[in-house]
Design a protein around this motif. Structure first.
Motif, PDB file in Angstrom:
ATOM      1  N   VAL A  21      37.612  34.149  39.560  1.00 54.75           N
ATOM      2  CA  VAL A  21      38.988  33.970  39.065  1.00 54.75           C
ATOM      3  C   VAL A  21      39.402  35.192  38.251  1.00 54.75           C
ATOM      4  CG1 VAL A  21      40.483  32.565  37.606  1.00 54.75           C
ATOM      5  CG2 VAL A  21      38.796  31.466  39.042  1.00 54.75           C
ATOM      6  N   ASP A  22      38.517  35.631  37.338  1.00 50.58           N
ATOM      7  CA  ASP A  22      38.853  36.771  36.474  1.00 50.58           C
ATOM      8  C   ASP A  22      39.064  38.044  37.281  1.00 50.58           C
ATOM      9  OD1 ASP A  22      38.564  35.033  34.437  1.00 50.58           O
ATOM     10  OD2 ASP A  22      36.588  35.741  33.799  1.00 50.58           O
ATOM     11  N   TRP A  23      38.382  38.116  38.421  1.00 53.59           N
ATOM     12  CA  TRP A  23      38.532  39.301  39.267  1.00 53.59           C
ATOM     13  C   TRP A  23      39.760  39.200  40.179  1.00 53.59           C
ATOM     14  CZ3 TRP A  23      37.684  39.059  44.742  1.00 53.59           C
ATOM     15  CH2 TRP A  23      37.811  40.280  45.393  1.00 53.59           C
ATOM     16  N   ALA A  24      39.896  38.069  40.859  1.00 58.62           N
ATOM     17  CA  ALA A  24      40.904  37.992  41.927  1.00 58.62           C
ATOM     18  C   ALA A  24      42.323  37.752  41.408  1.00 58.62           C
ATOM     19  CB  ALA A  24      40.521  36.887  42.914  1.00 58.62           C
ATOM     20  N   VAL A  25      42.468  36.899  40.396  1.00 56.89           N
ATOM     21  CA  VAL A  25      43.835  36.516  39.997  1.00 56.89           C
ATOM     22  C   VAL A  25      44.641  37.728  39.483  1.00 56.89           C
ATOM     23  CG1 VAL A  25      45.211  35.043  38.468  1.00 56.89           C
ATOM     24  CG2 VAL A  25      43.305  34.082  39.761  1.00 56.89           C
ATOM     25  N   PRO A  26      44.063  38.604  38.613  1.00 58.61           N
ATOM     26  CA  PRO A  26      44.856  39.777  38.219  1.00 58.61           C
ATOM     27  C   PRO A  26      45.247  40.654  39.419  1.00 58.61           C
ATOM     28  CG  PRO A  26      42.982  39.490  36.755  1.00 58.61           C
ATOM     29  CD  PRO A  26      42.793  38.520  37.870  1.00 58.61           C
ATOM     30  N   LEU A  27      44.347  40.776  40.399  1.00 58.34           N
ATOM     31  CA  LEU A  27      44.683  41.570  41.590  1.00 58.34           C
ATOM     32  C   LEU A  27      45.839  40.913  42.350  1.00 58.34           C
ATOM     33  CD1 LEU A  27      41.142  42.483  43.019  1.00 58.34           C
ATOM     34  CD2 LEU A  27      42.787  44.052  42.009  1.00 58.34           C
ATOM     35  N   ILE A  28      45.779  39.595  42.463  1.00 56.51           N
ATOM     36  CA  ILE A  28      46.844  38.877  43.188  1.00 56.51           C
ATOM     37  C   ILE A  28      48.169  39.029  42.433  1.00 56.51           C
ATOM     38  CG2 ILE A  28      47.616  36.570  43.942  1.00 56.51           C
ATOM     39  CD1 ILE A  28      44.583  35.919  44.369  1.00 56.51           C
ATOM     40  N   LYS A  29      48.104  38.932  41.115  1.00 56.29           N
ATOM     41  CA  LYS A  29      49.335  39.072  40.326  1.00 56.29           C
ATOM     42  C   LYS A  29      49.919  40.474  40.470  1.00 56.29           C
ATOM     43  CE  LYS A  29      48.787  35.487  36.885  1.00 56.29           C
ATOM     44  NZ  LYS A  29      48.739  35.183  35.456  1.00 56.29           N
ATOM     45  N   ARG A  30      49.037  41.466  40.646  1.00 63.62           N
ATOM     46  CA  ARG A  30      49.540  42.833  40.825  1.00 63.62           C
ATOM     47  C   ARG A  30      49.941  43.104  42.269  1.00 63.62           C
ATOM     48  NH1 ARG A  30      45.261  44.310  37.272  1.00 63.62           N
ATOM     49  NH2 ARG A  30      43.990  45.110  38.958  1.00 63.62           N
ATOM     50  N   GLY A  31      49.714  42.121  43.131  1.00 60.54           N
ATOM     51  CA  GLY A  31      50.098  42.295  44.539  1.00 60.54           C
ATOM     52  C   GLY A  31      49.098  43.096  45.350  1.00 60.54           C
ATOM     53  N   GLU A  32      47.877  43.260  44.811  1.00 64.88           N
ATOM     54  CA  GLU A  32      46.872  44.042  45.556  1.00 64.88           C
ATOM     55  C   GLU A  32      46.090  43.114  46.483  1.00 64.88           C
ATOM     56  OE1 GLU A  32      44.606  46.521  42.877  1.00 64.88           O
ATOM     57  OE2 GLU A  32      46.406  46.879  41.669  1.00 64.88           O
ATOM     58  N   PHE A  33      46.798  42.600  47.471  1.00 63.15           N
ATOM     59  CA  PHE A  33      46.186  41.605  48.362  1.00 63.15           C
ATOM     60  C   PHE A  33      45.084  42.206  49.224  1.00 63.15           C
ATOM     61  CE2 PHE A  33      50.619  40.372  47.566  1.00 63.15           C
ATOM     62  CZ  PHE A  33      50.356  39.278  46.765  1.00 63.15           C
ATOM     63  N   GLY A  34      45.267  43.470  49.597  1.00 65.92           N
ATOM     64  CA  GLY A  34      44.253  44.157  50.414  1.00 65.92           C
ATOM     65  C   GLY A  34      42.929  44.224  49.666  1.00 65.92           C
ATOM     66  N   ALA A  35      42.990  44.435  48.347  1.00 67.57           N
ATOM     67  CA  ALA A  35      41.770  44.557  47.542  1.00 67.57           C
ATOM     68  C   ALA A  35      41.045  43.229  47.439  1.00 67.57           C
ATOM     69  CB  ALA A  35      42.115  45.078  46.159  1.00 67.57           C
ATOM     70  N   VAL A  36      41.781  42.126  47.561  1.00 66.10           N
ATOM     71  CA  VAL A  36      41.167  40.804  47.450  1.00 66.10           C
ATOM     72  C   VAL A  36      40.535  40.394  48.790  1.00 66.10           C
ATOM     73  CG1 VAL A  36      41.622  38.356  46.930  1.00 66.10           C
ATOM     74  CG2 VAL A  36      42.866  40.121  45.723  1.00 66.10           C
ATOM     75  N   CYS A  37      41.054  40.941  49.875  1.00 62.49           N
ATOM     76  CA  CYS A  37      40.617  40.499  51.202  1.00 62.49           C
ATOM     77  C   CYS A  37      39.232  41.070  51.551  1.00 62.49           C
ATOM     78  CB  CYS A  37      41.663  40.955  52.215  1.00 62.49           C
ATOM     79  SG  CYS A  37      41.511  40.128  53.774  1.00 62.49           S
TER      80      CYS A  37
END
Ligand SMILES: Nc1ncnc2c1ncn2[C@@H]1O[C@H](COP(=O)(O)OP(=O)(O)OP(=O)(O)O)[C@@H](O)[C@H]1O
Length: 471
Positions: free
Chosen positions: A268-284
């Motif tokens: 959660v601590d890793w993915a949610v900030p990325l999602i909020k910043r719109g870095e969806f590619g980084a989460v995939c």
């Protein structure tokens, strides 16, 4: 067994069977098979004396063996629990699991075939559907690509939809069931490649205000456990929604719920900030070869982020999750020509997306429509000011934003919110000033170790409750 005689299997079993929930099928009522009572000797013979060759795995409650029954016509898995002389958590868990699996069935569940209770040997055996293709955990996190080739996007979304469907059916049943232990190692893959929800050892049946539920201490698995579930009274269906959100993040990213070789180690601590910043590619997950277009990943990632919100009430319910997954599957399966078209339009509107993504970090938005002078712009022309909810920032930019005629700036917390007097902005431009929430960078620690697969913890009900009348 008292609890079996106290509930009518035939009618109770149907409560969350998707066949019976579907009105088109209701006329041809689907009657699930009756539960079988096995003898210890029968199951010992079927598992080659619980031999190492038939051993499938070990969980927190006991060991699981493959069983060959009915002259080879039926393959099953036997979960063996040892009873101790006093009433233990293990014994309670086996009772609880039998009771729930007796009352609920679903095609995306690992269903109960029968059971055996041998008091002389202090052993309880659950006989459930055999799942020959291992767990979703193995498929997502296996290091051996020959044993478990990386899961495609299509498989991941199919499994997610199947599990969301069964969890929704459990929550929506006449007597609801909260699983409390949704995690990738409790999702097994059947012979047709379908995902099935297993391990109802911690599940609770009844309404949340039932005394039994109110007296059952919190339980679950580290990494998947809802942080707002601290006392029995905190339990709601949204507890499962949180765990499902972790599962979704795990499926999108290929990361484990907790992995100490990363910082932050918690998904959660890793993915949610990325999602909020719109870095969806980084989460995939980089292992996914044919990724769908960004908007599809975005839709699923935003849903996952909503599921893991710390405030339970703000999370979606499972029906909304099911609908989202159906849309994601439809969009993912759109023809390549449509996807090419869609990608083209995404590239053309890149700036719009950049704006939208930058907005996801905002906590306040003030839009000032410019007048002819800077002085005017500064205070008299504020047309619109509001706090943007987390939901809006995750899902969509305010409709007032247009691609042309605006300038966008980010500010760190504490910076003045409002137009910068040094801006050299022409007339009739819109100024959007954002107050940005900056997360403190955490020091990256060297990879030390990987957590082993997390185990379920907790007890099903207090000893006090165990002695109470069953319903
Ligand atoms: N129905 C089944 N068919 C085939 N294999 C199974 C079946 N049920 C369990 N297993 C295997 O046995 C292992 C142990 O399962 P079990 O549900 O007891 O524990 P777990 O979910 O891994 O851990 P925990 O009990 O802590 O949640 C699983 O990881 C899986 O490999």
């Amino acid at each position: 067994m008292g609890y079996l005689s106290s509930c009518n299997c035939e009618s109770a079993v149907a409560i969350c069977d998707s066949y019976n929930l579907n009105p088109r099928r209701r006329s041809k009522r689907h009657h699930p098979p009756k539960l079988r009572i096995f003898s210890y000797d029968e199951l010992a013979a079927a598992t080659n004396g619980f031999s190492a060759g038939n051993f499938l795995g070990k969980g927190s409650h006991g060991r699981v063996y493959k069983a060959v029954l009915d002259d080879g016509k039926l393959l099953a898995a036997v979960k063996r629990t040892t009873l101790t002389t006093t009433t233990t958590n293990n014994a309670n868990q086996a009772d609880n699991e039998i009771e729930i699996l007796t009352r609920v069935r679903h095609r995306w569940m690992v269903n109960l075939i029968g059971y055996c209770v041998d008091h002389r040997r202090k052993t309880k055996l659950l006989v459930v559907d055999y799942m020959p293709n291992g767990t979703l955990y193995d498929q997502l996190h296996s290091r051996s690509s020959s044993l478990h080739p990386p899961l495609t996007w299509n498989r991941r979304t199919k499994h997610a939809l199947q599990i969301a469907t069964v969890v929704h059916a459990l929550h929506a049943a006449e007597t609801p069931v909260i699983h409390r232990d949704i995690k990738s190692s409790n999702i097994l893959i059947d012979g047709e490649g379908n995902a099935r929800l297993a391990d109802f050892g911690l599940a609770l049946i009844g309404n949340v205000d039932d005394e039994r539920l109110k007296c059952t201490p919190p339980a679950g698995t580290l990494g998947y456990l809802d942080p707002s579930y601290l006392a029995p009274a905190d339990l709601t269906a949204k507890t499962d929604v949180f765990s499902f959100g972790i599962l979704l993040l795990e499926m999108i990213s290929g990361r484990e719920a907790i992995d100490v070789s990363y910082s932050p180690s918690c998904i959660v601590d890793w993915a949610v900030p990325l999602i909020k910043r719109g870095e969806f590619g980084a989460v995939c997950d980089p292992k996914i070869k044919n990724r769908p277009y960004a908007a599809v990943i975005r839709k699923l990632a935003v849903m996952a982020a909503r599921c893991v919100r710390s405030t339970a009430k703000k999370r979606p319910d499972m029906l909304e999750v099911v609908e989202c997954l159906k849309t994601v599957r439809k969009l993912s399966q759109a023809s390549p020509a449509w996807n090419r078209l869609r990608r083209g339009s995404e590239e053309r509107s890149e700036n719009v997306f950049a704006v939208e993504e930058e907005m996801k970090e905002e906590i306040h938005v003030r839009i000032v429509r410019g007048g002819s002078s800077r002085k005017n712009r500064k205070d008299s022309n504020v047309l619109y000011e509001r706090v943007v909810s987390e939901e809006e920032t995750l899902l969509s930019p305010p409709p007032q934003l247009r691609r042309r005629n605006f300038v966008l700036r980010s500010r760190s917390v504490g910076a003045k919110v409002g137009p910068d007097p040094n801006d050299d902005i022409g007339d009739n431009e819109t100024v959007v000033t954002l107050k940005v929430l900056i997360e403190k960078e955490r020091p990256v620690t060297a990879a030390a170790m990987r957590l082993r697969k997390s185990r379920s913890v907790g007890i099903v009900r207090s000893n006090k409750m165990a002695s109470r009348k069953r319903y």
